[in-house]
Design an enzyme around this catalytic site. Structure first.
Site, PDB file in Angstrom:
ATOM      1  N   ASP A   1      30.233 -75.783  15.451  1.00 39.45           N
ATOM      2  CA  ASP A   1      29.738 -77.144  15.355  1.00 39.45           C
ATOM      3  C   ASP A   1      28.749 -77.162  14.187  1.00 39.45           C
ATOM      4  O   ASP A   1      28.343 -76.123  13.659  1.00 39.45           O
ATOM      5  CB  ASP A   1      29.115 -77.629  16.668  1.00 39.45           C
ATOM      6  CG  ASP A   1      29.074 -79.141  16.739  1.00 39.45           C
ATOM      7  OD1 ASP A   1      28.927 -79.692  17.837  1.00 39.45           O
ATOM      8  OD2 ASP A   1      29.198 -79.783  15.663  1.00 39.45           O
TER       9      ASP A   1
HETATM   10  C1  GLC Z   1      28.427 -83.111  15.297  1.00 39.86           C
HETATM   11  C2  GLC Z   1      29.046 -83.059  16.676  1.00 39.86           C
HETATM   12  C3  GLC Z   1      30.500 -82.686  16.671  1.00 39.86           C
HETATM   13  C4  GLC Z   1      31.145 -83.254  15.443  1.00 39.86           C
HETATM   14  C5  GLC Z   1      30.570 -82.509  14.244  1.00 39.86           C
HETATM   15  C6  GLC Z   1      31.126 -83.041  12.920  1.00 39.86           C
HETATM   16  O1  GLC Z   1      27.172 -82.512  15.331  1.00 39.86           O
HETATM   17  O2  GLC Z   1      28.404 -82.244  17.631  1.00 39.86           O
HETATM   18  O3  GLC Z   1      31.081 -83.192  17.875  1.00 39.86           O
HETATM   19  O4  GLC Z   1      32.551 -83.080  15.485  1.00 39.86           O
HETATM   20  O5  GLC Z   1      29.147 -82.552  14.230  1.00 39.86           O
HETATM   21  O6  GLC Z   1      30.752 -84.354  12.742  1.00 39.86           O
END
Ligand code: GLC
Length: 740
Positions: free
Chosen positions: A280
């Site tokens: 993430d």
């Molecule tokens: C965010 C979220 C995740 C998302 C990623 C890209 O922090 O936690 O669900 O897909 O970053 O945007």
């Protein structure tokens, strides 16, 4: 004929194997040509600047790094033109390895569907698969290869803002929905022009954050992890999900990003997952803040060894992986394995054959203006609406109503109906979003007079608008009041310690009640809210979540009976925050609250244990009778399937859909078992007066659970079988025995 079929099957298998072997060969051949720096480049993902979905920490010359083969994927680059520009840079790199473009297409690209939690309330798996299919079609036509969805985190805590993104509290419902959404996003096969890679997230148990506070710690037994939180992820693997995304939280003291047990032992080992894992946003680098790694180098080492293949936005792999390999702290084979997993997907998508295959202005324009998408959005939205109360049958409203007052802060704005995790397309204005006001205008005839007043804001305490609201209410035959929490009060980093209706909205309801007019309350939110006074004192309440581009039309379809509401709550609605975590499938305890004893029982002295509105609850404009329950046997062995049948009748005057829910209770076990668990459901449409017989099959898997040593198995003993309209409205009961 049989020989012909056998030959055909054999040929297909060999060809399929040959084709698969070809991709593996291509991956190996390419890998041989790559330098270590180019390999590490494939593990590196940066954000574009179309939108920001995390803390910006990297200041890199991304264009240059792409040309040097130091970036393998970009996220948040939106539209065929911009993805093409970046892809052209990648084609200038030495090996011309195409970029992957990822985006959070969570509940629609341009055509926006209800929040995932709202869609879950439809209990309509076909509708949810269609919603994902359309989102994929629009995204793929706009240069996107990969959506960071479905989010399949089970959560029993409505304080957590990201409940809006998932499928609620139940593992069985969440698993069925997870499977459907992956199928929807990925379509027939990767590489099709209307398919995108799906991404099961956030692995794992992110929804169990202590205190419902986003990014907070998670601590639970492995048994609870396997029993409640992992099954929806396994369902995505069964559906062929292309990628996983790990979670920000630590699990039992180890951050998910460096958690070898979940990423290697379970996902890539036991489940034999062949795709790749993306971190993430910044989660690798954030292991320093976790206090788990002393610097980025240690974070890179622990993450890659634990099975995190791609580094989203922390630069840890880019800055440290080469050194770790050269110092023999990370075997080159680990890097090669991660690179191969990523390259395999790029080949499957066909990007090496044509890096620009998803970049087509014509296809984007066509996909983003497809009336079928709009029609589907309206239908899925209507199915997601939950009728909580209709005590005086004020609903459905008559289209001949002379004067309607539509009051509240949610009535006129457009964008709010998209809720959180919607994509704000810069070159497309939001006029296509049907506001709740416009939906009403579209629905009623010329003879109906519509009055409007905002009444109050969402968060502020200003009551000066009450006067105007009361004035328009007094002129109306019926009042519709649209209130709730702000659309961005749920979502990522949007946990609330207090989930009551904010501001002075409930005061406005009390003032409007004094007019004596029939009032329909619409509640807009991305989570269960607490609104006890309203729930106890107002006869007509409709939970409209955030319903997407066609919100206004869908709400009007339900209010005027063109669609008979059929939604059922995917989460328990607490009476007070003090009840949280609250969920229907809890254990009995040694002193159950239903005990006769007035004192010594597992209960609060100031509140009932029960939720305000239970899991699986939702009303219709018609009524349904359940009857004629039959079991094929009263005793079954573990290799037999129990066939269950029942008859459901529409006993009202409207055609309608009912979600018939089947729950089991395993009365005794080697570990305590929940008082009930959803094990099957069917959503069925019946004309007024119509009856249908439904059948359910209970196989051994539905009787099995994770025992103390994590074996997934059933145990002989008695089971209660319950069939009902909600977890708290059981209409039919029976028992059966599993014999050794
Ligand atoms: C965010 C979220 C995740 C998302 C990623 C890209 O922090 O936690 O669900 O897909 O970053 O945007």
């Amino acid at each position: 004929m049989r020989n012909l079929l056998a030959a055909l099957f054999l040929t297909t298998t060999i060809l399929g194997y040959a084709q698969q072997k070809t991709i593996d060969q291509k991956v190996d051949e390419l890998l041989q040509k790559m330098t270590l720096e180019e390999k590490i480049g494939q593990l590196n993902q940066y954000t574009g600047d179309n939108t920001v979905t995390g803390p910006l920490t990297i200041n890199a010359n991304k264009q240059q790094e792409i040309k040097e083969g130091k970036i393998g994927s970009m996220l948040n680059v939106i539209g065929w033109k911009y993805t093409r520009q970046y892809q052209e840079l990648a084609m200038q790199s030495r090996l011309k390895i195409p970029l992957l473009f990822g985006l959070d297409v969570i509940h629609g690209y341009k055509t926006t569907f209800p929040l995932p939690l709202a869609e879950a309330a439809s209990w309509d798996l076909n509708a949810m698969e269609l919603s994902a299919r359309i989102a994929a079609t629009e995204a793929a036509a706009s240069g996107i290869h990969w959506t960071f969805a479905p989010m399949v985190d089970i959560s029993r805590d409505p304080r957590w803002g990201r409940v809006m993104e998932g499928a609620g509290e139940d593992t069985y419902l969440g698993s069925r929905i997870a499977y459907a959404r992956v199928k929807g996003f990925q379509g027939n096969k990767l590489g099709d022009l209307n398919s995108v890679m799906a991404c099961a997230k956030h692995f794992a148990a992110y929804g169990a954050a202590v205190g419902g506070r986003d990014y907070n710690s998670v601590d639970m037994s492995d048994r609870m992890l396997w029993e409640t939180y992992l099954p929806p992820f396994k369902a995505t693997v069964d559906a062929g999900v292309a990628t996983f995304m790990n979670s920000f939280n630590d699990i039992n003291g180890i951050p998910a990003t460096a958690n070898k047990y979940i990423q290697r032992d379970i996902l890539k080992g036991k489940w034999n997952f062949q795709g790749f894992v993306v971190s993430d946003w910044g989660s690798i680098g954030e292991m320093i803040a976790h206090g788990y790694c002393k610097d980025g180098k240690e974070a890179a080492e622990k993450a890659v060894l634990a099975g995190s293949d791609m580094d989203m936005e922390s630069n840890a792999y880019r800055n440290h992986l080469a050194q770790l390999v050269n110092e023999n702290k990370v075997p080159l084979s680990i890097v090669d394995e991660a690179v191969k997993r990523i390259l395999r997907k790029k080949f499957e998508l066909g990007l090496f054959d044509d890096p620009y295959k998803f970049c087509s202005k014509e296809r984007q324009d066509k996909a983003l203006s497809n009336p079928e998408h709009t029609k589907a959005a309206r239908e899925v939205a209507a199915k997601s609406i939950v009728l909580l109360k209709n005590e005086k049958n004020i609903l459905p409203l008559s289209k001949e109503t002379k004067t309607i007052a539509f009051i509240g802060p949610m009535v006129k704005p457009k964008r709010i109906n998209h809720g959180f995790w919607a994509i704000d397309l810069k070159d497309i204005d939001s006029t296509y979003i049907v506001s709740q006001w416009e939906g009403l205008q579209n629905k009623v005839g010329k003879k109906t007079k519509l009055l409007y007043a905002k009444g109050c804001g969402i968060l502020d305490t200003d009551k000066s608008g009450f006067k105007e609201a009361i004035e328009v209410a007094n002129q109306a035959d019926v009042v519709i009041l649209s209130i709730g929490e702000r659309f961005d009060m749920s979502g990522e980093a949007k946990s609330r310690s207090n989930i009551h209706l904010p501001g002075v909205q409930e005061d406005l309801i009390k003032e409007l009640q004094k007019t004596g007019k029939p009032i329909v309350i619409l509640i807009n939110a991305g989570r269960p809210l607490i609104f006890n006074w309203t729930a106890d004192n107002m006869p007509t309440i409709v939970y409209t979540w955030w319903l997407g581009s066609e919100a206004g039309n869908a709400i009007a379809d339900v209010l005027f009976g063109d669609y008979n509401p059929s939604g059922k709550l995917p989460m328990s609605f607490p009476r007070e925050e003090g009840q949280i975590p609250i969920y229907y499938n809890h254990f009995s305890t040694g002193r159950p609250s239903i005990n006769e004893d007035k004192v010594y029982k597992s209960a609060y002295i100031d509140l009932p244990n029960s939720p305000k509105f239970p899991f699986g609850y939702g009303l219709s404009y018609t009524t349904f009778k359940y009857g004629d329950l039959k079991l094929s046997k009263t005793k079954i062995s573990s290799n037999e399937t129990l066939e269950v049948s029942m008859t459901i009748t529409n006993t009202g005057k409207f055609a309608g859909e009912e979600v018939v829910q089947l729950y089991l209770q395993d009365k005794f076990g080697s570990v305590v078992r929940p008082i009930m668990e959803l094990k099957d459901f069917q959503k069925i449409k019946l004309e007024a007066g119509e009856s249908k017989t439904l059948t359910f099959s209970i196989d051994n898997e539905k009787l099995s659970f994770y025992n103390q040593v994590l074996e997934f198995k059933s145990e002989p003993g008695e089971f209660n079988l319950m069939i009902g309209s909600s977890s708290a409205d059981i209409r039919l009961n029976s028992t059966f025995e599993l014999i050794p």
